[in-house]
Design a protein around this motif. Sequence first.
Motif, PDB file in Angstrom:
ATOM      1  N   ALA A  37     -19.881  37.831  -5.727  1.00  0.00           N
ATOM      2  CA  ALA A  37     -21.279  37.447  -5.488  1.00  0.00           C
ATOM      3  C   ALA A  37     -22.012  37.215  -6.810  1.00  0.00           C
ATOM      4  N   ASP A  38     -21.751  38.051  -7.811  1.00  0.00           N
ATOM      5  CA  ASP A  38     -22.365  37.863  -9.130  1.00  0.00           C
ATOM      6  C   ASP A  38     -21.931  36.535  -9.741  1.00  0.00           C
ATOM      7  N   ARG A  72     -20.889  33.866  -8.101  1.00  0.00           N
ATOM      8  CA  ARG A  72     -21.540  32.787  -7.340  1.00  0.00           C
ATOM      9  C   ARG A  72     -22.964  32.544  -7.848  1.00  0.00           C
ATOM     10  N   ARG A  73     -23.718  33.639  -8.063  1.00  0.00           N
ATOM     11  CA  ARG A  73     -25.100  33.496  -8.558  1.00  0.00           C
ATOM     12  C   ARG A  73     -25.123  32.840  -9.938  1.00  0.00           C
ATOM     13  N   GLN A  74     -24.188  33.258 -10.796  1.00  0.00           N
ATOM     14  CA  GLN A  74     -24.120  32.680 -12.142  1.00  0.00           C
ATOM     15  C   GLN A  74     -23.817  31.186 -12.069  1.00  0.00           C
ATOM     16  N   LEU A  75     -22.856  30.827 -11.252  1.00  0.00           N
ATOM     17  CA  LEU A  75     -22.483  29.420 -11.119  1.00  0.00           C
ATOM     18  C   LEU A  75     -23.585  28.602 -10.452  1.00  0.00           C
ATOM     19  N   ALA A  76     -24.291  29.186  -9.499  1.00  0.00           N
ATOM     20  CA  ALA A  76     -25.370  28.477  -8.792  1.00  0.00           C
ATOM     21  C   ALA A  76     -26.506  28.103  -9.738  1.00  0.00           C
ATOM     22  N   GLY A  77     -26.629  28.808 -10.851  1.00  0.00           N
ATOM     23  CA  GLY A  77     -27.682  28.531 -11.807  1.00  0.00           C
ATOM     24  C   GLY A  77     -27.402  27.361 -12.724  1.00  0.00           C
ATOM     25  N   ARG A  78     -26.336  26.646 -12.488  1.00  0.00           N
ATOM     26  CA  ARG A  78     -25.935  25.539 -13.364  1.00  0.00           C
ATOM     27  C   ARG A  78     -26.505  24.187 -12.975  1.00  0.00           C
ATOM     28  N   GLY A  79     -27.385  24.135 -12.047  1.00  0.00           N
ATOM     29  CA  GLY A  79     -27.968  22.856 -11.661  1.00  0.00           C
ATOM     30  C   GLY A  79     -27.978  22.671 -10.156  1.00  0.00           C
ATOM     31  N   GLU A  80     -28.527  21.554  -9.743  1.00  0.00           N
ATOM     32  CA  GLU A  80     -28.733  21.298  -8.316  1.00  0.00           C
ATOM     33  C   GLU A  80     -27.430  21.238  -7.520  1.00  0.00           C
ATOM     34  N   ARG A 109      -5.232  34.821  -5.983  1.00  0.00           N
ATOM     35  CA  ARG A 109      -4.490  34.181  -4.882  1.00  0.00           C
ATOM     36  C   ARG A 109      -4.510  34.948  -3.566  1.00  0.00           C
ATOM     37  N   VAL A 110      -5.483  35.840  -3.409  1.00  0.00           N
ATOM     38  CA  VAL A 110      -5.669  36.577  -2.160  1.00  0.00           C
ATOM     39  C   VAL A 110      -7.099  36.334  -1.692  1.00  0.00           C
ATOM     40  N   MET A 111      -7.270  35.949  -0.430  1.00  0.00           N
ATOM     41  CA  MET A 111      -8.612  35.705   0.096  1.00  0.00           C
ATOM     42  C   MET A 111      -9.413  36.999   0.050  1.00  0.00           C
ATOM     43  N   ARG A 112     -10.653  36.908  -0.452  1.00  0.00           N
ATOM     44  CA  ARG A 112     -11.508  38.082  -0.653  1.00  0.00           C
ATOM     45  C   ARG A 112     -12.925  37.793  -0.176  1.00  0.00           C
ATOM     46  N   SER A 113     -13.733  38.867  -0.167  1.00  0.00           N
ATOM     47  CA  SER A 113     -15.151  38.740   0.174  1.00  0.00           C
ATOM     48  C   SER A 113     -15.983  38.712  -1.108  1.00  0.00           C
ATOM     49  N   ASP A 114     -17.276  38.483  -0.946  1.00  0.00           N
ATOM     50  CA  ASP A 114     -18.178  38.471  -2.096  1.00  0.00           C
ATOM     51  C   ASP A 114     -18.298  39.839  -2.764  1.00  0.00           C
ATOM     52  N   ALA A 115     -17.891  40.895  -2.100  1.00  0.00           N
ATOM     53  CA  ALA A 115     -17.973  42.248  -2.664  1.00  0.00           C
ATOM     54  C   ALA A 115     -16.806  42.578  -3.597  1.00  0.00           C
ATOM     55  N   CYS A 116     -15.823  41.702  -3.664  1.00  0.00           N
ATOM     56  CA  CYS A 116     -14.633  41.952  -4.490  1.00  0.00           C
ATOM     57  C   CYS A 116     -15.013  42.057  -5.968  1.00  0.00           C
ATOM     58  N   LEU A 117     -14.541  43.112  -6.621  1.00  0.00           N
ATOM     59  CA  LEU A 117     -14.764  43.285  -8.056  1.00  0.00           C
ATOM     60  C   LEU A 117     -13.847  42.362  -8.835  1.00  0.00           C
ATOM     61  N   LEU A 118     -14.372  41.793  -9.907  1.00  0.00           N
ATOM     62  CA  LEU A 118     -13.603  40.889 -10.753  1.00  0.00           C
ATOM     63  C   LEU A 118     -13.121  41.616 -11.995  1.00  0.00           C
ATOM     64  N   ASN A 119     -11.843  41.512 -12.269  1.00  0.00           N
ATOM     65  CA  ASN A 119     -11.251  42.109 -13.459  1.00  0.00           C
ATOM     66  C   ASN A 119     -11.109  41.058 -14.546  1.00  0.00           C
ATOM     67  N   ASP A 120     -11.034  41.518 -15.788  1.00  0.00           N
ATOM     68  CA  ASP A 120     -10.850  40.613 -16.919  1.00  0.00           C
ATOM     69  C   ASP A 120      -9.574  39.796 -16.719  1.00  0.00           C
ATOM     70  N   GLY A 121      -9.691  38.495 -16.833  1.00  0.00           N
ATOM     71  CA  GLY A 121      -8.536  37.614 -16.728  1.00  0.00           C
ATOM     72  C   GLY A 121      -8.134  37.243 -15.317  1.00  0.00           C
TER      73      GLY A 121
END
Length: 72
Positions: A19-20, A22-30, A48-60
């Motif tokens: 979700a974080d 998505r918000r960052q990417l959404a700020g890139r323009g219309e 490569r595993v389907m996840r929800s917006d709550a999934c934590l992102l690890n480095d890399g």
Amino acid sequence: MLRIAVEEVDIANSGATVADLRRQLAGRGEAAATTFSGGRPVRVAVDRVMRSDACLLNDGCEVAFFPTVTGG
């Protein structure tokens, strides 16, 4: 539609979720705002595993977004 095949993105905070990102990417323009926060469903896979917006992102980790596809 953004038509970006591959991109490396740095996320400012540790403990970021899909979700974080998505918000960052959404700020890139219309077009990005329409894609990531315009109310259209966009599925996501993390490493490569389907996840929800709550999934934590690890480095890399690899994140892939899949827009809804219609057909007949």
